[in-house]
Structure formats: C-alpha cells, structure tokens
Design a protein around this motif. Structure first.
Motif: not given
Length: 868
Positions: A233-243, A250-256
C-alpha cells in the motif's frame, strides 16, 4: 443495589448446569420414536437466489427488527469474510484497516459499543483497549448465517446501543444428509512485491457435517480455514495537525489562529510504503444430541488466529523556521529537515470460545434453556522500529506548491536532500504490547407459551452472570548511539520502490532491514540502552449480573411485547501513573445499575405486509483501557501519541425509537425503517497536540483522553429492496437485484478547552448504500456489486478545530462469475475493488486539504469450490 459475583461460583454452577440438563432429559416424557427425523430449524441451500430467500425468510419470521446474511452469501463472492458480508445489510457500515473490511458500525455507533456473539455467546475482544471483535478474524466457514438485531428485547444483552451481531453456527440438523463444502482460491494483488515480501495469496476452507446414531440423534460439524494475503500500500499524508498558518512576519501559528494570515500550509509531507503479509487460520466444531423432540444438548468450540506482519517504510520532510515569498499556494522555507523511518509491527490476534448448552421442553407450555461459556481473547504486537534524521539547515530547505490537492515540495539542494550520509540515527526501538481477556458467562432462561390459536401469551424470564478480566502490558527499550559513535543511514540504506506514490512521489532512500539488524548486532556495545517505565500497564475486572422478564401477547394479527432488563456492573482497575520519575500504583473501583425497559409491537397487516415498532433502552460500557488510570505512549511511524485513561468515565445510556414497514412480494422484499436514538454520556476521544518529552527529547505529541460528551442524537432512515426477477421471460428470469441505503442525521455536543462544540457523530457516515445485480441460470452465476460509504468525522482535535480529520466517501465495485458442474464442483473468478478506490482523509477549512491518502489497488481471484 450492588451484587458481587464470585469467580469461584462457576465450578458449582457448571456442575449444576450439567445436573439440571441430565435431570431434564430423564424427565422428558415425550420421547421421539426411533428413526424419526429430528426438527430442522433452517435448511441451507445453494445459489444466490436461494441465499436471498433464506435471508428474507429469517427477517420476516423474527419478532425484532433484524436483518441477516445467509450461509451461502458469507464467503460468497466477492465477500470473503463476515465483515465484508455485513456491508450488504441496511444500517451497517464497516471501518477498514489497510483496505480490508474489519470493524462493523451499526446505525451510527462504533463497533466497541455493539455486542458481538456466537450462537448468543459472549465473545472476548482483541484490541489494545476497546471492546471490539474484528469480524475478519472469525472464520466465515463456521457461520450458518450472520444476524444483525437492531431493536433488542430484554433477553438480549443490554450493552448494545447500535444492536447485536450474532453469528449462528452451522448444525448437522440443518440438513437431512451429510454435507461437505470446500473452497480453494488463488489471488493476485495489483500492488505487490515492490516493498518486501512477494508471498502467494491464497484461501483454503472446508466445513463438513453429518448425523449419526441409531436414530440419527447425534450430529457433528467441523470446519477449518486458512488464508494468506500479501500486498503493498503506497500512502502520502501530513501528520496531525496537518496544516498551519503563518503570521504576517512569516512565523508559524495554528490553523485558524487570530494572528494567522488564513493561508493553509502543510506541516510536513510524509511518504509511506506498506507491505502487509497476513495469515488467518481458524477451526471450529460442534457436537449435538437430540434424543427426542423435547430435549437437545450441544457442545461447541472454536479457535481463530490472525497474524499481520507489516513493514512501514517512511520518508518525511518538514519545514523549520519562517516562511518567505508566500502566495496563496506557494512559499519558501530556507531550512527544513528530513526523516527516514521504519516500523515492523507484527500484530497477532486470537480468540477462543467454548460453549455447552441445553434446551428442555419440560411441558407443552414450559421450556428451560441455558448455556455456560468461556471466552478468551489475546493480542500481541512486537515491533522493531528505527529512525534517522538530518540536521535542520539550508541543505533541506525547499519551496512548496499547494495549487493541487497533493502538495509538491521542491528541494533547494536536490543533491543533499536525499543524501543518506546526512541522516543520523535518532533511535532504534524495540517494543511489545500484550493484552489478554478472559470471560466466563452463565445464562438461564425459562419460557412459557400457552399455545393458543387465536390469543397467544408468551413469557420469558432469565438471568446472566458474567465475569471478565482484562490485562494490558507494554514494554519499550530505546537504543541511541553513544557519544563519538557515528551511525548514519548510508551504512544501512537501500533505494526505495521505483513505483511513484500518487504518480509523483518517489520514496528513497530507505532502511534495509537486514543490514540494520546486522549493524546493530555488530555494534551493540556502542549504543545507550534506556528501558521505559511501564506506565501503560493495567488490569481491569468487570462483574455483571443481569436479569430480565418479558411477555408478549398476540391478538389475531397484532403482537405486543414488553419487558424490563436489569444490569448491575461492578468494575475495578489497577494501574500505575508516573509523577516525574516516580511510579505510583493507582487502584479504582465502582459500580452502577441500569434499568432497561422496552416495548415492541408487530402487526401482520396482511400475509405479505409487516409493521414493527419498538421503544428500547440500552447502555454502552466504556472500553477497558479507557477506565484504567494509566498512560501509554505509542508511535505511528515517527509520530508520538500519549493515551491517558479516565477512571471517571460513565457508561453511555441510550433511548431509541424504531418504526419499520415491510412488504414481501414473491421472491422479494421492500422495507423502510425509521429510527432515532438519544444518547447521554456519549464517549469520545479528545485529542490535542502538546510539546512533551516521551523519551527522545521535546517534540509535538498527540495527547488523547476518553471523555464523556454532553449529548448525541441519531436520526435515520433505512430503505431496502430485493427482488428475483422470475416474472421475466427466459433467459432474463435469472436476473435479480438488491439495494439498500441508510441516511443519518447526527448531532454531537461536547466540551473542549476552547468551549462547547457541535458536530456530527464521529466515525459514522451520513450515507451508505449497497447495490447488486446478479444472474443465476443453470450452471452459471454472476454478480456485480457496489458499496458506498459516505464521508464522516474521524478525529476531533481539542484545541484546533481546523485540525479535525474527515474520511472522504468511497465507492467500491466488485464482480464475480462462476460455473457449477453437475458433480458439485464450481469454478469461479472474481475482481475486488475494480474501481481502484483508496482511502482519502481530509482536514482544514472546507475539508479540502490533504491529511492522508492510501491506494489499495485491485485484486483478482480464481478458485474451485465443492459442495456434496
């Protein structure tokens, strides 16, 4: 009132059961004449048309709202196991694991809160913590039919909010002569041989039975099955939280987040290749004695085992630092890091069941029956995993493009990006998870039937004693390179599979298992060894006493049934909880009582029209693992998850209303069912992401805790249609059709750290449908089937609503064709998942962003079956 059940009582109870059964037989006054045929409960016949007739007949005859799949459809193409066959029943959806149907969900409720039984006997659960029986582990060859009871009466187990799945096993008295059914098939998976193993896929099974004795008063049935499956099984993902989002700087923050810019960016890109090599084996047997029409006794046993040997190869890319040059669909990260991982879990599940039962018609009006059951279930999962990481620097920076559903990460330095010499060992881990469940249960029932012609009174009384012990143990040892010892991926690497994932991603390099194990064995002295504290271990005992009384009264075409069930539950748990480096034993105990009234109505409007209604009350006990005051760390690839128990959980309490209308034309069925359930103390797992050290430094850890929600409501409609088109002129009279659909409207209210939230019920699609067109004429049979499971909420995030995860809807098409020879031999061919449908999970605003996508590919089988 609290009633304590002593385990030592079961020895005398068994002796009492045997003595009572012997006395009942001795007292029987209506012996059957020698040679007279015994009563036949159900005749199992072959062919899709007859299989449908049998299932319709069962549904029509039962008092409750119940659907069934007959013996000829279980294991019938293209449904090789009982879980797949259950998809054909209205109101039932099936959660998959690695592309295979496994966990049934009844009318909006996950499998952990539905009761699974074999001939009415309790079956132990084989899960790390849940009360679940994966239906693919139960050998389909043992089943005479699978029943789904949706409106439970007081005689049914109260822990059945969605309903009861009962496997009725075969009986030698189902047929007037000896029988043998056997099957052998060979399968080819479209995706195989690219990752690791390339073992053959095959299935073998048989069931045989006969009656014997001077008057054919004895009957015996035996069965066995074995299968091996091997696929990739091939699989692609983005682990939680995914975005996530980024600020204007330009600093990262939670979605929303309030200071986010509203542009969703993948938190990482994870590529997986899985190889699964599965083996399932099972044996079962039943011995019956029916010396006369008044008495019957049986003893049965089964053992089933499944082993899933899995290899998960992973390549992960994740950004570090701030984003620059950002547009709505693109941006650049000056730095990042890469991770190559390997997991090798071997999951072994087993169930064992022993049962002895009797039924004695003491007089024309009174009947006594009972059984004694011992059920054992076990799970063992050893796992060896490894992880190599790069440093976080400009060698692993990249630009991203999210203009399509699958994001594209373009390395700034392609040469360094996948250079195995730049990946250093993070750790090697050896872990083991073991669970064991042992349950003993005794049941007695006393029934009265006045046998009236125009007015008929029936009553039934009974009691159940059940004692369960559930244990969980885990161990984990981490190995890291000592200071000065250099261990990089280039010493144990190999190229990844050449096949592209989603036609665009190539996973390379990867860890060569044999080389990595040999390297460790040759350098064991150069590793630091740390053994984790056993904070996840627990032992839970649960004692249940239940008693019930019910009565029904038939006046012409109208039958009313009412009754009350009482269940007393006493629970105790022993666990350990970590406070810093100190382990503290923690013990909890408690008890609760439930009174569960119900009222049912059946109206036979005409010979071919039936109306049913029901008011029911049921409960859903918390999972064993949820009740213990323990903490357990697990790893999905390189993603850490910390699970915490909650001894304060309450049992779910459900009140349901059902109304169904059924029409039975010749060789057909049309039905509509309306139902509603109001559930108090709904249980769900609340997830959040916290920065914790779980043994390898501070990292983002998914923390999950089971919690009681405020309310849950389910409203639903089921429609079903089946018809053999025998009214058409030949050769079209061989066609038949079947279709069903379920539509749900669910409401779910719960509290999070951010306040109250309202969603639909998790893990339940709002729409499921099944359709089949089949043809049977002479020696040929063919069928084309479609199954659709709609999208649903799969995971709830406590602190980031945008991180909730949803499964997309999935269409699956299967087809089969067979030719039956006059000598009882049938040749067949089939194709599964002809639409090449995979699993897709989404997240984020509008549920439009990738969380996970796995491709299963098509599967083709050819084989022989024999029936004599």
């Amino acid at each position: 009132m609290t009633i304590k059940i002593a385990r030592r009582a079961y020895g005398p109870l068994l002796l009492a059961t045997t003595a009572l059964a012997t006395a009942a037989f001795a007292a029987s006054a209506r012996a059957q004449e020698a040679g007279q045929a015994a009563e036949v409960d159900e005749i199992v016949v072959t062919g899709q048309r007859e299989a449908q007739r049998a299932a319709i007949a069962v549904k029509r005859a039962e008092f409750e709202v119940m659907d069934a799949v007959s013996a000829d459809d279980i294991g019938k193409l293209p449904d090789h196991n009982t879980a797949a066959a259950l998809r054909r029943i209205p109101g039932v959806s099936v959660m998959e694991d690695q592309g295979e149907p496994r966990w049934p969900i009844l009318r909006g409720l996950a499998s952990t809160y539905n009761r699974t039984t074999i001939d009415g006997a309790f079956v132990g659960s084989v899960d790390e913590s849940a009360r679940t029986v994966p239906m693919d582990i139960v050998p389909s060859v043992m089943a005479g039919r699978v029943e789904v009871i949706k409106t439970v009466t007081p005689e049914n187990d109260g822990n059945a909010i969605g309903g009861v799945i009962n496997i009725a096993t075969r009986s030698a008295f189902d047929a007037s002569r000896p029988f043998f059914n056997g099957m052998a098939s060979y399968g080819v998976y479209e995706q195989h041989g690219d990752v690791r193993n390339d073992d053959p896929s095959y299935r073998l099974s048989f069931a045989a039975g006969r009656r014997f004795g001077a008057a054919d008063e004895w009957g015996v049935v035996i069965g066995a099955s074995h299968e091996q499956l091997d696929y990739d099984i091939p699989q692609v993902e983005s682990a939680a939280p995914s975005i996530r989002e980024y600020t204007t700087a330009g600093a990262p923050v939670n979605s929303g987040a309030a200071n986010g810019n509203g542009i969703q960016v993948p938190t990482q890109l994870r590529l997986f290749w899985y190889n699964n090599t599965k083996q399932r084996s099972g044996v079962n047997g039943k011995l019956e004695w029916r010396p006369n029409v008044d008495f019957r006794w049986e003893a049965s046993a089964l053992y089933a085992r499944m082993e899933d040997d899995e290899e998960r190869t992973e390549f992960r890319t994740e950004p570090t630092g701030n984003v620059t040059n950002q547009t709505r669909t693109s941006g650049t990260f000056a730095t990042g890091r890469n991770i190559v991982g390997l997991n090798q879990p071997i999951t072994r599940r087993e169930i064992g069941l022993g049962r002895t039962a009797f039924r004695w018609d003491a007089t024309p009006q009174w009947r006594l029956d009972g059984d004694l059951v011992y059920s054992q279930a076990g799970l063992e999962t050893p796992n060896t995993s490894m992880e190599f990481r790069t440093a976080s620097n400009a060698n692993f920076g990249f630009s991203y493009d999210t203009s399509n559903f699958f994001p594209v990460f373009t390395p700034t330095n392609p040469t360094a990006f996948s250079n195995p010499a730049l990946f250093n060992l993070q750790q090697r881990r050896v872990s083991l998870v073991e669970t064991d469940e042992n349950t003993t249960q005794a049941r007695f029932n006393l029934a009265f039937d006045d046998g009236g012609d125009t007015r008929n009174l029936k009553a039934k009384f009974g009691a159940v004693l059940r004692s369960s012990d559930r244990s969980y143990a885990s161990s984990r040892t981490d190995y890291t390179a000592r200071t000065g010892f250099i261990y990089t991926l280039d010493q144990v690497d190999r190229p990844g599979p050449d096949t592209l994932i989603e036609d665009q991603y190539r996973l390379t390099p990867r860890i060569d298992v044999a080389m990595a194990e040999a390297f460790y064995e040759g350098n064991a002295a150069n590793f630091n060894v740390v053994t984790a504290a056993p904070t996840g271990n627990y032992d839970v005992t649960e004692d249940v006493f239940a008693g019930y009384a019910q009565a029904s009264y038939r006046m012409g075409d109208l039958t009313l049934l009412g009754g009350l069930r009482y269940e007393s539950t006493e629970v105790g748990s022993d666990a350990v909880r970590a406070t810093g480096a100190t382990l503290t034993p923690v013990s909890n105990s408690g008890d609760y009582d439930n009174w569960l009234p119900s009222l049912h109505l059946r109206w036979d409007v005409r010979d071919d029209v039936v109306v049913r209604a029901a008011w029911t009350n049921t409960i859903g006990r918390p999972d064993f693992g949820s009740l213990a005051a323990n903490e357990n760390v697990s790893f999905d690839g390189s993603q850490a998850t910390l699970s915490r128990g909650n001894p304060g959980l309450k049992a779910r309490e459900s009140e349901g209303l059902d109304l169904s209308f059924e029409y039975y034309p010749t060789d057909g069925l049309m039905s509509v069912a309306l139902f509603t359930k109001d559930i108090a103390n709904e249980i769900f797992t609340l997830s959040s992401v916290q920065n914790l050290d779980v043994g390898r430094g501070v990292e983002a850890v998914i923390v999950s805790t089971p919690t009681n929600a405020e309310t849950a409501k389910i409203r639903g409609v089921e429609v079903a249609f089946q018809q053999a088109l025998t009214m058409l002129p030949a050769p079209f009279d061989g066609f038949g059709v079947s279709a069903n659909a379920t539509f749900l409207d669910t409401e779910f209210t719960f509290l999070t750290t951010a306040g109250q939230r309202h969603t639909g019920l998790f893990q339940q699609p709002s729409t499921t449908t099944n359709e089949s067109i089949w043809y049977q004429r002479g020696p040929i049979e063919a069928r084309v089937s479609h199954n659709y499971i709609g999208g649903f909420l799969e995971t709830i995030n406590d602190t980031i609503p945008n991180a909730d995860q949803y499964w997309k809807g999935r269409h699956v098409y299967d087809a089969s064709v067979s030719w039956r020879f006059d000598n009882g031999i049938t040749v067949f061919a089939e194709g599964q998942n002809l639409s090449n449908s995979g699993r897709r999970e989404v997240t984020g605003p509008g549920r439009t962003y990738l969380q996970e996508s796995a491709n299963y590919g098509r599967t083709f089988w050819i084989g022989l079956s024999a029936s004599f």
